[in-house]
Design a protein around this motif. Sequence first.
Motif, PDB file in Angstrom:
ATOM      1  N   MET A 137       0.826  -1.208   0.000  1.00  0.00           N
ATOM      2  CA  MET A 137       0.000   0.000   0.000  1.00  0.00           C
ATOM      3  C   MET A 137       0.862   1.260   0.000  1.00  0.00           C
ATOM      4  SD  MET A 137      -3.205   1.044   2.487  1.00  0.00           S
ATOM      5  CE  MET A 137      -4.239  -0.282   1.872  1.00  0.00           C
ATOM      6  N   ARG A 138       1.956   1.256   0.730  1.00  0.00           N
ATOM      7  CA  ARG A 138       2.854   2.418   0.737  1.00  0.00           C
ATOM      8  C   ARG A 138       3.387   2.690  -0.660  1.00  0.00           C
ATOM      9  NH1 ARG A 138       8.298   2.316   0.350  1.00  0.00           N
ATOM     10  NH2 ARG A 138       9.457   4.171   1.038  1.00  0.00           N
ATOM     11  N   THR A 139       3.834   1.630  -1.339  1.00  0.00           N
ATOM     12  CA  THR A 139       4.372   1.791  -2.689  1.00  0.00           C
ATOM     13  C   THR A 139       3.291   2.300  -3.636  1.00  0.00           C
ATOM     14  OG1 THR A 139       5.843  -0.063  -2.225  1.00  0.00           O
ATOM     15  CG2 THR A 139       5.660   0.643  -4.511  1.00  0.00           C
ATOM     16  N   PHE A 140       2.063   1.829  -3.470  1.00  0.00           N
ATOM     17  CA  PHE A 140       0.950   2.284  -4.304  1.00  0.00           C
ATOM     18  C   PHE A 140       0.684   3.772  -4.079  1.00  0.00           C
ATOM     19  CE2 PHE A 140      -3.434   2.986  -5.462  1.00  0.00           C
ATOM     20  CZ  PHE A 140      -3.627   2.191  -6.582  1.00  0.00           C
ATOM     21  N   PHE A 141       0.710   4.205  -2.827  1.00  0.00           N
ATOM     22  CA  PHE A 141       0.436   5.612  -2.513  1.00  0.00           C
ATOM     23  C   PHE A 141       1.501   6.548  -3.076  1.00  0.00           C
ATOM     24  CE2 PHE A 141      -2.241   4.654   1.527  1.00  0.00           C
ATOM     25  CZ  PHE A 141      -3.324   4.370   0.714  1.00  0.00           C
ATOM     26  N   LYS A 142       2.725   6.035  -3.255  1.00  0.00           N
ATOM     27  CA  LYS A 142       3.810   6.884  -3.748  1.00  0.00           C
ATOM     28  C   LYS A 142       3.599   7.333  -5.190  1.00  0.00           C
ATOM     29  CE  LYS A 142       8.101   5.958  -2.697  1.00  0.00           C
ATOM     30  NZ  LYS A 142       8.474   7.073  -1.809  1.00  0.00           N
ATOM     31  N   GLN A 143       2.649   6.699  -5.913  1.00  0.00           N
ATOM     32  CA  GLN A 143       2.426   7.059  -7.305  1.00  0.00           C
ATOM     33  C   GLN A 143       1.575   8.314  -7.464  1.00  0.00           C
ATOM     34  OE1 GLN A 143      -0.467   4.772  -9.619  1.00  0.00           O
ATOM     35  NE2 GLN A 143      -1.040   3.745  -7.712  1.00  0.00           N
ATOM     36  N   PHE A 144       0.890   8.750  -6.398  1.00  0.00           N
ATOM     37  CA  PHE A 144      -0.019   9.881  -6.532  1.00  0.00           C
ATOM     38  C   PHE A 144       0.745  11.174  -6.815  1.00  0.00           C
ATOM     39  CE2 PHE A 144      -2.819   6.930  -4.354  1.00  0.00           C
ATOM     40  CZ  PHE A 144      -4.027   7.161  -5.009  1.00  0.00           C
ATOM     41  N   SER A 145       0.134  12.004  -7.627  1.00  0.00           N
ATOM     42  CA  SER A 145       0.758  13.259  -8.055  1.00  0.00           C
ATOM     43  C   SER A 145       0.951  14.206  -6.874  1.00  0.00           C
ATOM     44  CB  SER A 145      -0.108  13.929  -9.129  1.00  0.00           C
ATOM     45  OG  SER A 145       0.345  15.227  -9.398  1.00  0.00           O
ATOM     46  N   LYS A 146       2.186  14.645  -6.680  1.00  0.00           N
ATOM     47  CA  LYS A 146       2.448  15.615  -5.618  1.00  0.00           C
ATOM     48  C   LYS A 146       1.793  16.958  -5.922  1.00  0.00           C
ATOM     49  CE  LYS A 146       6.840  13.660  -4.014  1.00  0.00           C
ATOM     50  NZ  LYS A 146       8.281  13.924  -3.758  1.00  0.00           N
ATOM     51  N   PRO A 198     -10.406   6.850  -2.394  1.00  0.00           N
ATOM     52  CA  PRO A 198     -11.335   6.591  -3.508  1.00  0.00           C
ATOM     53  C   PRO A 198     -10.633   6.254  -4.821  1.00  0.00           C
ATOM     54  CG  PRO A 198     -12.072   8.498  -2.264  1.00  0.00           C
ATOM     55  CD  PRO A 198     -10.714   8.148  -1.752  1.00  0.00           C
ATOM     56  N   LEU A 199      -9.379   6.674  -4.976  1.00  0.00           N
ATOM     57  CA  LEU A 199      -8.621   6.376  -6.189  1.00  0.00           C
ATOM     58  C   LEU A 199      -7.751   5.129  -6.032  1.00  0.00           C
ATOM     59  CD1 LEU A 199      -7.500  10.012  -7.117  1.00  0.00           C
ATOM     60  CD2 LEU A 199      -9.346   8.681  -8.149  1.00  0.00           C
ATOM     61  N   SER A 200      -7.924   4.432  -4.918  1.00  0.00           N
ATOM     62  CA  SER A 200      -7.073   3.271  -4.617  1.00  0.00           C
ATOM     63  C   SER A 200      -7.871   1.982  -4.552  1.00  0.00           C
ATOM     64  CB  SER A 200      -6.340   3.498  -3.285  1.00  0.00           C
ATOM     65  OG  SER A 200      -5.607   4.693  -3.295  1.00  0.00           O
ATOM     66  N   LYS A 201      -8.929   1.873  -5.350  1.00  0.00           N
ATOM     67  CA  LYS A 201      -9.776   0.685  -5.292  1.00  0.00           C
ATOM     68  C   LYS A 201      -9.009  -0.590  -5.628  1.00  0.00           C
ATOM     69  CE  LYS A 201     -14.079   3.105  -6.394  1.00  0.00           C
ATOM     70  NZ  LYS A 201     -15.204   3.244  -7.376  1.00  0.00           N
ATOM     71  N   ALA A 202      -8.058  -0.479  -6.544  1.00  0.00           N
ATOM     72  CA  ALA A 202      -7.312  -1.664  -6.955  1.00  0.00           C
ATOM     73  C   ALA A 202      -6.515  -2.255  -5.801  1.00  0.00           C
ATOM     74  CB  ALA A 202      -6.383  -1.326  -8.123  1.00  0.00           C
ATOM     75  N   VAL A 203      -5.728  -1.417  -5.126  1.00  0.00           N
ATOM     76  CA  VAL A 203      -4.909  -1.935  -4.034  1.00  0.00           C
ATOM     77  C   VAL A 203      -5.764  -2.291  -2.826  1.00  0.00           C
ATOM     78  CG1 VAL A 203      -4.372   0.274  -2.919  1.00  0.00           C
ATOM     79  CG2 VAL A 203      -2.704  -1.599  -2.848  1.00  0.00           C
ATOM     80  N   GLY A 238      -3.752  -4.163  -8.738  1.00  0.00           N
ATOM     81  CA  GLY A 238      -3.290  -3.678  -7.442  1.00  0.00           C
ATOM     82  C   GLY A 238      -1.984  -4.308  -7.015  1.00  0.00           C
ATOM     83  N   ALA A 239      -1.861  -5.612  -7.205  1.00  0.00           N
ATOM     84  CA  ALA A 239      -0.638  -6.308  -6.794  1.00  0.00           C
ATOM     85  C   ALA A 239       0.555  -5.856  -7.625  1.00  0.00           C
ATOM     86  CB  ALA A 239      -0.822  -7.809  -6.917  1.00  0.00           C
ATOM     87  N   MET A 240       0.362  -5.681  -8.935  1.00  0.00           N
ATOM     88  CA  MET A 240       1.465  -5.286  -9.801  1.00  0.00           C
ATOM     89  C   MET A 240       1.927  -3.867  -9.504  1.00  0.00           C
ATOM     90  SD  MET A 240       2.411  -7.785 -11.622  1.00  0.00           S
ATOM     91  CE  MET A 240       3.393  -6.964 -12.858  1.00  0.00           C
ATOM     92  N   ILE A 241       0.961  -2.927  -9.355  1.00  0.00           N
ATOM     93  CA  ILE A 241       1.353  -1.538  -9.087  1.00  0.00           C
ATOM     94  C   ILE A 241       2.027  -1.436  -7.746  1.00  0.00           C
ATOM     95  CG2 ILE A 241       0.460   0.780  -8.672  1.00  0.00           C
ATOM     96  CD1 ILE A 241      -1.657   0.282 -10.748  1.00  0.00           C
ATOM     97  N   GLY A 242       1.464  -2.122  -6.738  1.00  0.00           N
ATOM     98  CA  GLY A 242       2.037  -2.042  -5.407  1.00  0.00           C
ATOM     99  C   GLY A 242       3.383  -2.699  -5.291  1.00  0.00           C
ATOM    100  N   SER A 243       3.706  -3.621  -6.184  1.00  0.00           N
ATOM    101  CA  SER A 243       4.965  -4.360  -6.075  1.00  0.00           C
ATOM    102  C   SER A 243       6.053  -3.802  -6.980  1.00  0.00           C
ATOM    103  CB  SER A 243       4.732  -5.834  -6.420  1.00  0.00           C
ATOM    104  OG  SER A 243       3.793  -6.403  -5.555  1.00  0.00           O
ATOM    105  N   VAL A 244       5.666  -3.174  -8.091  1.00  0.00           N
ATOM    106  CA  VAL A 244       6.653  -2.794  -9.095  1.00  0.00           C
ATOM    107  C   VAL A 244       7.052  -1.334  -8.998  1.00  0.00           C
ATOM    108  CG1 VAL A 244       7.091  -2.607 -11.557  1.00  0.00           C
ATOM    109  CG2 VAL A 244       5.880  -4.591 -10.657  1.00  0.00           C
ATOM    110  N   LYS A 245       6.087  -0.447  -8.793  1.00  0.00           N
ATOM    111  CA  LYS A 245       6.430   0.969  -8.792  1.00  0.00           C
ATOM    112  C   LYS A 245       7.308   1.298  -7.592  1.00  0.00           C
ATOM    113  CE  LYS A 245       2.706   2.991 -11.516  1.00  0.00           C
ATOM    114  NZ  LYS A 245       3.558   3.704 -12.428  1.00  0.00           N
ATOM    115  N   GLY A 246       8.233   2.207  -7.760  1.00  0.00           N
ATOM    116  CA  GLY A 246       9.181   2.511  -6.697  1.00  0.00           C
ATOM    117  C   GLY A 246       8.744   3.587  -5.759  1.00  0.00           C
TER     118      GLY A 246
END
Length: 289
Positions: A156-165, A188-193, A281-289
């Motif tokens: 979930m932390r890795t997923f949240f890091k993708q949001f636009s600053k 609301p924008l994190s339904k996948a994760v 959700g699994a792919m975004i949360g695992s791959v994005k840095g």
Amino acid sequence: MHESRGEKIFGSAITAILLLLSFIALIPILSVLSTSFSSRRVVDLNLVTIWPKEFTLASWNYMVFRPELWKSFFLTLGSTVIGTMLALLITALLAYPLSKSEFRWGPVIMVGAVVAMIFKAPIVPYFLTVRGIGLYNNLLVLIVPHILNPFNLIIMRTFFKQFSKELEEAAFMEGCGYFRMLFQFVLPLSKAVLATLALFYGVVIWNQFQHPLMFLQDPGLFPLQIKIRQFITDDNVLIPGAISNANMAYNERTLRAVTVIFAMIPIVTVYPFLQKYFVKGAMIGSVKG
């Protein structure tokens, strides 16, 4: 995009292999399902494979009207729903600040999460700790130990890091605080994760066996998995005083098959509704840095 002949052959071969492996994986489940719908006679003769023989609902009729089975079912269902919702909330509240570079304690906490994920607590100190906080023979032991998983926190932390600053900074300039930002914009924008981790948490809580076995002694508090174990290991609980009755259309094997399928139905039912979010959700949360 046009596929070459070699790519089509490769794709077809992969599909065939996956279908074969899927069928092999389904064989034990089909065997148990067939046993639950077969008569006592053919089961005793070991004639059932992956298709019911002498089809009957006798075993199901016997099991679904047992109040202790439904009590365990609703205990497990309630703990799974409440535990999953609470786990998602706690994980989100911790993952969101950890996704911010300005949170100076973030790296330290993440190191702690990784250490907790790799090194499990020894059983005896863990048991004494859980008992010491009052969770022995307490239904909360089905929920509290599972409300935070380090692996799910990292996803979930890795997923949240993708949001636009820039989006967050604009919201902050409009007077939006961190809690409002999390609950009105980020979640609301994190339904996948959220769906992915809900499945992770839900399966763990639904299938938990070690915790209730260690901490629950009152049979009235047994969740579904422990009740199934009781049915499987104790014939007198499964068919009280009637094991030797040859007139019954069921036996202990058919009834045990029913309990196993009964416990699988909720997870199998829910999974198709979460599947479309699961891989994303699994792919975004695992791959994005």
